[in-house]
Design an enzyme around this catalytic site. Structure first.
Site, PDB file in Angstrom:
ATOM      1  N   CYS A 115       2.637  -4.942   6.739  1.00 44.96           N
ATOM      2  CA  CYS A 115       2.503  -4.546   5.185  1.00 44.96           C
ATOM      3  C   CYS A 115       3.825  -4.349   4.695  1.00 44.96           C
ATOM      4  O   CYS A 115       4.554  -3.785   5.313  1.00 44.96           O
ATOM      5  CB  CYS A 115       1.211  -3.776   4.971  1.00 44.96           C
ATOM      6  SG  CYS A 115      -0.514  -4.395   5.495  1.00 44.96           S
ATOM      7  N   HIS A 154       0.749  -1.127  -0.190  1.00 46.13           N
ATOM      8  CA  HIS A 154      -0.108   0.201   0.001  1.00 46.13           C
ATOM      9  C   HIS A 154       0.785   1.139  -0.060  1.00 46.13           C
ATOM     10  O   HIS A 154       2.041   1.216   0.282  1.00 46.13           O
ATOM     11  CB  HIS A 154      -0.850  -0.035   1.064  1.00 46.13           C
ATOM     12  CG  HIS A 154      -0.313  -0.015   2.420  1.00 46.13           C
ATOM     13  ND1 HIS A 154       0.463   1.051   3.070  1.00 46.13           N
ATOM     14  CD2 HIS A 154      -0.402  -0.840   3.445  1.00 46.13           C
ATOM     15  CE1 HIS A 154       0.868   0.990   4.291  1.00 46.13           C
ATOM     16  NE2 HIS A 154       0.387  -0.400   4.545  1.00 46.13           N
TER      17      HIS A 154
END
EC number: 2.-.-.-
Length: 167
Positions: A142, A127
């Site tokens: 992440c 992201h």
């Protein structure tokens, strides 16, 4: 009073200026011949490469989870998984600009967590959201990029793209 040949360019300019920002959102996928066919992440180098036919077509500096060493083993350990996965979903409405879901946990991840009696966790994505010049790992597991970089990755990585995450 303005003549018609003066008013038309002004009207066209007003249309362009007032076009909503979402009109071109999310960025479109690049032509198939330009897309990545694999993603390779090297955690200890904080690097993510997009490959096509085994050749690097783009390389990015990345940020990882707050506990970057070792494979993700359970919910809340703030580690980024290691191994072979796939991009399973593209989220244009991500809280972190755009995101690409990684297929963690796979069957082996679920089995090891079950054997230890823990939740393997999930919702691991690539992201945006990293501020320019920010050098600290900050995610919950992440892989993070700056927004402009994420827009480029978004345009080059379709659903189904394999991702290899190395230590």
């Amino acid at each position: 009073m303005l003549s018609w040949h003066t008013r038309i360019p002004l009207l066209l300019m007003a249309c362009v200026v007032t076009m909503p920002a979402w009109a071109a959102w999310p960025p479109p996928l690049a032509p198939a011949s330009q897309r990545a066919d694999e993603i390779h992440v090297v955690k200890h180098q904080r690097r993510m490469d997009l490959l096509r036919d085994g050749k690097v077509i783009r390389s990015y500096s990345i940020r990882l989870g707050d506990q970057p060493r070792g494979h993700k083993r359970q919910q809340g350990d703030e580690r980024t998984p290691e191994g072979r996965y796939t991009i399973t979903y593209r989220n244009p409405n991500s809280a972190f600009h755009l995101s690409l879901r990684i297929s963690y946990p796979n069957a082996a991840d679920r089995a090891q967590a079950r054997a230890r009696g823990v939740d393997p966790g999930g919702d691991i994505v690539i992201h945006g959201g990293t501020p320019p010049g920010y050098w600290r790992d900050w995610t919950d597991g992440c892989i993070a990029l700056m927004d402009k970089q994420m827009e480029e990755v978004w345009s080059l990585v379709p659903t189904g793209t394999p991702i290899v995450i190395d230590p």
